[in-house]
Motif scaffolding. Structure first.
Motif, mmCIF file in Angstrom:
data_model
loop_
_atom_site.group_PDB
_atom_site.id
_atom_site.type_symbol
_atom_site.label_atom_id
_atom_site.label_comp_id
_atom_site.label_asym_id
_atom_site.label_seq_id
_atom_site.Cartn_x
_atom_site.Cartn_y
_atom_site.Cartn_z
ATOM 1 N N ASP A 14 0.826 -1.206 0.000
ATOM 2 C CA ASP A 14 0.000 0.000 0.000
ATOM 3 C C ASP A 14 0.863 1.260 0.000
ATOM 4 O OD1 ASP A 14 -2.279 -1.531 -0.039
ATOM 5 O OD2 ASP A 14 -2.697 -1.308 2.111
ATOM 6 N N ARG A 15 1.951 1.228 0.791
ATOM 7 C CA ARG A 15 2.848 2.387 0.863
ATOM 8 C C ARG A 15 3.483 2.657 -0.498
ATOM 9 N NH1 ARG A 15 4.460 0.932 5.486
ATOM 10 N NH2 ARG A 15 6.135 -0.393 4.757
ATOM 11 N N LEU A 16 3.910 1.604 -1.175
ATOM 12 C CA LEU A 16 4.503 1.765 -2.508
ATOM 13 C C LEU A 16 3.479 2.355 -3.476
ATOM 14 C CD1 LEU A 16 6.693 1.417 -4.652
ATOM 15 C CD2 LEU A 16 5.972 -0.968 -4.876
ATOM 16 N N ALA A 17 2.276 1.826 -3.477
ATOM 17 C CA ALA A 17 1.242 2.320 -4.391
ATOM 18 C C ALA A 17 0.877 3.769 -4.093
ATOM 19 C CB ALA A 17 0.005 1.429 -4.304
ATOM 20 N N THR A 18 0.725 4.100 -2.829
ATOM 21 C CA THR A 18 0.359 5.460 -2.440
ATOM 22 C C THR A 18 1.483 6.449 -2.725
ATOM 23 O OG1 THR A 18 -1.084 4.619 -0.709
ATOM 24 C CG2 THR A 18 -0.366 6.896 -0.492
ATOM 25 N N ASP A 19 2.684 6.076 -2.341
ATOM 26 C CA ASP A 19 3.807 6.995 -2.497
ATOM 27 C C ASP A 19 4.249 7.146 -3.943
ATOM 28 O OD1 ASP A 19 3.645 7.248 0.208
ATOM 29 O OD2 ASP A 19 5.560 6.274 0.643
ATOM 30 N N ALA A 20 3.990 6.148 -4.786
ATOM 31 C CA ALA A 20 4.376 6.238 -6.195
ATOM 32 C C ALA A 20 3.699 7.431 -6.863
ATOM 33 C CB ALA A 20 4.033 4.950 -6.926
ATOM 34 N N ALA A 21 2.433 7.634 -6.572
ATOM 35 C CA ALA A 21 1.724 8.781 -7.143
ATOM 36 C C ALA A 21 2.317 10.094 -6.655
ATOM 37 C CB ALA A 21 0.243 8.701 -6.786
ATOM 38 N N MET A 22 2.630 10.159 -5.374
ATOM 39 C CA MET A 22 3.218 11.365 -4.800
ATOM 40 C C MET A 22 4.621 11.607 -5.372
ATOM 41 S SD MET A 22 3.876 12.210 -0.781
ATOM 42 C CE MET A 22 4.802 10.698 -0.600
ATOM 43 N N LEU A 23 5.397 10.542 -5.515
ATOM 44 C CA LEU A 23 6.764 10.679 -6.010
ATOM 45 C C LEU A 23 6.821 11.014 -7.498
ATOM 46 C CD1 LEU A 23 8.362 7.724 -4.052
ATOM 47 C CD2 LEU A 23 8.960 10.147 -3.799
ATOM 48 N N ALA A 24 5.736 10.807 -8.203
ATOM 49 C CA ALA A 24 5.710 11.092 -9.637
ATOM 50 C C ALA A 24 6.004 12.556 -9.924
ATOM 51 C CB ALA A 24 4.372 10.699 -10.239
ATOM 52 N N THR A 25 5.697 13.430 -8.998
ATOM 53 C CA THR A 25 5.927 14.862 -9.202
ATOM 54 C C THR A 25 7.263 15.334 -8.634
ATOM 55 O OG1 THR A 25 4.770 15.416 -7.160
ATOM 56 C CG2 THR A 25 3.450 15.345 -9.184
ATOM 57 N N ALA A 26 8.008 14.431 -8.017
ATOM 58 C CA ALA A 26 9.299 14.790 -7.424
ATOM 59 C C ALA A 26 10.379 14.840 -8.502
ATOM 60 C CB ALA A 26 9.675 13.768 -6.355
ATOM 61 N N SER A 27 11.520 15.388 -8.142
ATOM 62 C CA SER A 27 12.656 15.401 -9.066
ATOM 63 C C SER A 27 13.076 13.962 -9.346
ATOM 64 C CB SER A 27 13.820 16.179 -8.459
ATOM 65 O OG SER A 27 14.325 15.493 -7.330
ATOM 66 N N GLU A 48 13.558 8.378 -7.849
ATOM 67 C CA GLU A 48 14.275 7.107 -7.900
ATOM 68 C C GLU A 48 14.631 6.608 -6.508
ATOM 69 O OE1 GLU A 48 17.580 7.271 -10.606
ATOM 70 O OE2 GLU A 48 16.341 8.176 -12.154
ATOM 71 N N ALA A 49 15.109 7.501 -5.656
ATOM 72 C CA ALA A 49 15.476 7.102 -4.288
ATOM 73 C C ALA A 49 14.235 6.667 -3.505
ATOM 74 C CB ALA A 49 16.183 8.248 -3.577
ATOM 75 N N GLY A 50 13.157 7.422 -3.642
ATOM 76 C CA GLY A 50 11.925 7.096 -2.927
ATOM 77 C C GLY A 50 11.340 5.768 -3.369
ATOM 78 N N LEU A 51 11.283 5.557 -4.678
ATOM 79 C CA LEU A 51 10.743 4.294 -5.182
ATOM 80 C C LEU A 51 11.648 3.124 -4.822
ATOM 81 C CD1 LEU A 51 9.333 5.369 -8.667
ATOM 82 C CD2 LEU A 51 8.043 4.741 -6.616
ATOM 83 N N ALA A 52 12.950 3.327 -4.895
ATOM 84 C CA ALA A 52 13.888 2.253 -4.529
ATOM 85 C C ALA A 52 13.711 1.859 -3.067
ATOM 86 C CB ALA A 52 15.323 2.685 -4.794
ATOM 87 N N ALA A 53 13.506 2.834 -2.208
ATOM 88 C CA ALA A 53 13.306 2.543 -0.778
ATOM 89 C C ALA A 53 12.003 1.781 -0.560
ATOM 90 C CB ALA A 53 13.301 3.832 0.032
ATOM 91 N N ARG A 54 10.934 2.184 -1.260
ATOM 92 C CA ARG A 54 9.642 1.498 -1.096
ATOM 93 C C ARG A 54 9.705 0.078 -1.638
ATOM 94 N NH1 ARG A 54 10.109 6.564 -0.359
ATOM 95 N NH2 ARG A 54 8.396 7.755 0.497
ATOM 96 N N VAL A 55 10.384 -0.113 -2.766
ATOM 97 C CA VAL A 55 10.524 -1.452 -3.340
ATOM 98 C C VAL A 55 11.369 -2.330 -2.424
ATOM 99 C CG1 VAL A 55 11.511 -2.783 -5.265
ATOM 100 C CG2 VAL A 55 10.108 -0.760 -5.729
ATOM 101 N N ALA A 56 12.422 -1.768 -1.837
ATOM 102 C CA ALA A 56 13.250 -2.539 -0.893
ATOM 103 C C ALA A 56 12.424 -2.965 0.319
ATOM 104 C CB ALA A 56 14.459 -1.716 -0.457
ATOM 105 N N ASP A 57 11.574 -2.068 0.815
ATOM 106 C CA ASP A 57 10.688 -2.419 1.934
ATOM 107 C C ASP A 57 9.752 -3.558 1.535
ATOM 108 O OD1 ASP A 57 11.799 -0.438 3.506
ATOM 109 O OD2 ASP A 57 10.136 0.975 3.210
ATOM 110 N N LEU A 58 9.191 -3.462 0.343
ATOM 111 C CA LEU A 58 8.279 -4.498 -0.136
ATOM 112 C C LEU A 58 9.013 -5.823 -0.309
ATOM 113 C CD1 LEU A 58 5.512 -5.393 -1.108
ATOM 114 C CD2 LEU A 58 6.086 -4.473 -3.375
#
Length: 99
Positions: free
Chosen positions: A18-31, A36-46
């Protein structure tokens, strides 16, 4: 592991997905670096949650359902974890099945 461990592992797995799915939308607007760092961290958690669930004896099909991922990725992540870090091939990322 006992059923309490399995229940906690499933809860962590669902939360990580859920965190990966939710944060992916938020991170889409990030630099790009932040995304990349945010998604990598969420994928590592998953990934850690998937491996923990596998070690808790949860069937791979149930892990795939709870994580919204394909069974092939679940099997690969758990198998590669069992090989240890020195024998793992490069990772190509998860295949998320949630729309």
């Amino acid at each position: 592991m006992n059923s309490g461990d399995a229940d906690r592992a499933r809860e962590r797995l669902k939360a990580a997905a859920d965190r990966l799915a939710t944060d992916a939308a938020m991170l889409a607007t990030a630099s790009a670096p932040a995304r990349e760092a945010g998604l990598a961290a969420r994928v590592a958690d998953l990934r850690r949650a998937v491996v923990t669930a596998g070690r808790a004896g949860i069937p791979y099909e149930l892990i795939a359902h709870d994580s919204h991922m394909d069974l092939e990725t679940i099997e690969r992540w758990i198998t590669l974890d069992d090989l240890g870090p020195r024998r793992r091939p490069p990772e190509d990322g998860p295949r998320i099945t949630r729309a």
